[in-house]
Design a protein around this motif. Structure first.
Motif, PDB file in Angstrom:
ATOM      1  N   THR A   1      37.923  34.823 -48.830  1.00  0.00           N
ATOM      2  CA  THR A   1      37.481  33.746 -48.974  1.00  0.00           C
ATOM      3  C   THR A   1      38.215  32.704 -48.120  1.00  0.00           C
ATOM      4  O   THR A   1      37.621  31.589 -47.732  1.00  0.00           O
ATOM      5  N   LYS A   2      39.557  32.747 -48.411  1.00  0.00           N
ATOM      6  CA  LYS A   2      40.319  31.831 -47.786  1.00  0.00           C
ATOM      7  C   LYS A   2      41.697  32.507 -47.194  1.00  0.00           C
ATOM      8  O   LYS A   2      42.143  33.380 -47.924  1.00  0.00           O
TER       9      LYS A   2
ATOM     10  N   THR B   1      48.893  33.650 -46.827  1.00  0.00           N
ATOM     11  CA  THR B   1      48.381  33.485 -48.179  1.00  0.00           C
ATOM     12  C   THR B   1      46.853  33.604 -48.230  1.00  0.00           C
ATOM     13  O   THR B   1      46.212  32.779 -47.522  1.00  0.00           O
ATOM     14  N   THR B   2      46.407  34.616 -48.975  1.00  0.00           N
ATOM     15  CA  THR B   2      44.948  34.817 -48.858  1.00  0.00           C
ATOM     16  C   THR B   2      44.412  34.715 -50.526  1.00  0.00           C
ATOM     17  O   THR B   2      45.007  35.021 -51.246  1.00  0.00           O
ATOM     18  N   ARG B   3      43.129  34.480 -50.438  1.00  0.00           N
ATOM     19  CA  ARG B   3      42.301  34.648 -51.831  1.00  0.00           C
ATOM     20  C   ARG B   3      40.919  35.659 -51.377  1.00  0.00           C
ATOM     21  O   ARG B   3      40.308  35.448 -50.331  1.00  0.00           O
ATOM     22  N   LEU B   4      40.815  36.450 -52.137  1.00  0.00           N
ATOM     23  CA  LEU B   4      39.682  37.487 -52.042  1.00  0.00           C
ATOM     24  C   LEU B   4      38.864  37.480 -53.337  1.00  0.00           C
ATOM     25  O   LEU B   4      39.293  37.306 -54.354  1.00  0.00           O
ATOM     26  N   GLU B   5      37.643  37.563 -53.037  1.00  0.00           N
ATOM     27  CA  GLU B   5      36.623  37.968 -54.460  1.00  0.00           C
ATOM     28  C   GLU B   5      35.714  39.102 -54.180  1.00  0.00           C
ATOM     29  O   GLU B   5      35.448  39.657 -52.904  1.00  0.00           O
ATOM     30  N   LYS B   6      35.759  40.021 -55.207  1.00  0.00           N
ATOM     31  CA  LYS B   6      35.076  41.064 -55.243  1.00  0.00           C
ATOM     32  C   LYS B   6      33.605  41.051 -55.123  1.00  0.00           C
ATOM     33  O   LYS B   6      32.906  40.402 -56.145  1.00  0.00           O
TER      34      LYS B   6
ATOM     35  N   ALA C   1      41.252  37.658 -56.586  1.00  0.00           N
ATOM     36  CA  ALA C   1      42.676  37.975 -56.423  1.00  0.00           C
ATOM     37  C   ALA C   1      43.224  37.207 -55.387  1.00  0.00           C
ATOM     38  O   ALA C   1      42.552  36.717 -54.617  1.00  0.00           O
ATOM     39  N   GLY C   2      44.717  37.301 -55.093  1.00  0.00           N
ATOM     40  CA  GLY C   2      45.331  36.762 -54.074  1.00  0.00           C
ATOM     41  C   GLY C   2      46.378  37.674 -53.532  1.00  0.00           C
ATOM     42  O   GLY C   2      47.072  38.533 -54.561  1.00  0.00           O
ATOM     43  N   VAL C   3      46.672  37.460 -52.232  1.00  0.00           N
ATOM     44  CA  VAL C   3      47.564  38.398 -51.504  1.00  0.00           C
ATOM     45  C   VAL C   3      48.305  37.561 -50.687  1.00  0.00           C
ATOM     46  O   VAL C   3      47.890  36.764 -49.862  1.00  0.00           O
ATOM     47  N   VAL C   4      49.608  37.708 -50.747  1.00  0.00           N
ATOM     48  CA  VAL C   4      50.756  36.950 -49.740  1.00  0.00           C
ATOM     49  C   VAL C   4      51.444  38.140 -49.219  1.00  0.00           C
ATOM     50  O   VAL C   4      51.860  39.103 -49.555  1.00  0.00           O
ATOM     51  N   TYR C   5      51.505  38.114 -47.614  1.00  0.00           N
ATOM     52  CA  TYR C   5      52.033  38.908 -47.025  1.00  0.00           C
ATOM     53  C   TYR C   5      52.777  38.519 -45.741  1.00  0.00           C
ATOM     54  O   TYR C   5      52.446  37.241 -45.196  1.00  0.00           O
ATOM     55  N   CYS C   6      53.496  39.197 -45.182  1.00  0.00           N
ATOM     56  CA  CYS C   6      54.405  38.612 -43.974  1.00  0.00           C
ATOM     57  C   CYS C   6      53.808  39.734 -42.609  1.00  0.00           C
ATOM     58  O   CYS C   6      53.272  40.726 -42.694  1.00  0.00           O
TER      59      CYS C   6
END
Length: 216
Positions: free
Chosen positions: A203-204, A189-194, A154-159
């Protein structure tokens, strides 16, 4: 992969700026300004980092009394997206706590980070500790958007609003406050792995200071 930097105060208080940004292939270099903090679900509330969510053995983290992480609408209607946001929150809390404790080997970092992101997180904590700083005040997180790619990524973008977050001298306790500007607002901006435990690990992660999507 790069890491974030300390709040704006450090750039003015320290002769050597910490030109470090967040983890990711984008390698967007920030000013010496970025704070790191935690999160929780729900409206604008202090961090719920002491809670245990969903996974056996999940770390319990309580931030110091002088540091608060506030999250606005940090919740998604979809259960999977909501689980992703919760683990992003816990990851940020873990990083903040490691900074305040001066401990780059804090075990919760390896719980919420993985791969090169973990090494960069540890280097980031060590860089702040080595320069004699910690963080204090309040970090506000908002405008979180989740994109679930598949069952395990998944990816998450946040402020983040760092207007009330400050650098503090670790020895003297002196707090360095600066004027709030567009540079006080950061887009992540992030990338995640379960993983096999069901934890959404980062992960990033990249950051961009003063991004128009985050400034008032």
């Amino acid at each position: 992969m790069k890491r974030r930097t300390l709040p704006v105060a450090v750039a003015l208080a320290a002769s050597a700026a910490l030109l470090l940004t967040a983890c990711g292939d984008g390698e967007d270099k920030s000013d010496a300004n970025d704070a790191i903090a935690g999160a929780e679900t729900g409206g604008a509330k202090p961090s719920a980092s002491s809670e245990t969510e969903g996974v056996v053995g999940r770390p319990r983290i309580t931030l110091p009394d002088d540091l608060k992480d506030t999250f606005q609408e940090w919740r998604a209607a979809d259960d999977t997206q909501d689980a992703v946001l919760k683990d992003v929150a816990q990851r940020i809390d873990a990083t903040n706590y490691a900074i305040t404790q001066g401990n780059p080997e804090f075990s919760a970092l390896s719980f919420y980070y993985t791969g090169t992101a973990l090494g960069e997180a540890q280097d980031w904590v060590q860089s702040i500790v080595g320069d004699g700083y910690t963080i204090t005040g309040e970090n506000r997180y908002y405008n979180a958007k989740v994109d679930v790619f598949d069952s395990a990524s998944a990816g998450v973008v946040y402020c983040e609003d760092q207007g009330k977050a400050y650098a503090k001298d670790r020895k003297s306790g002196k707090v360095f406050k600066t004027e709030v500007t567009d540079k006080s607002y950061v887009l992540y901006t992030t990338r995640l792995e379960k993983n096999g435990q069901g934890v959404w690990q980062t992960t990033k992660l990249t950051s961009q200071r003063g991004h128009e999507s985050c400034t008032p």
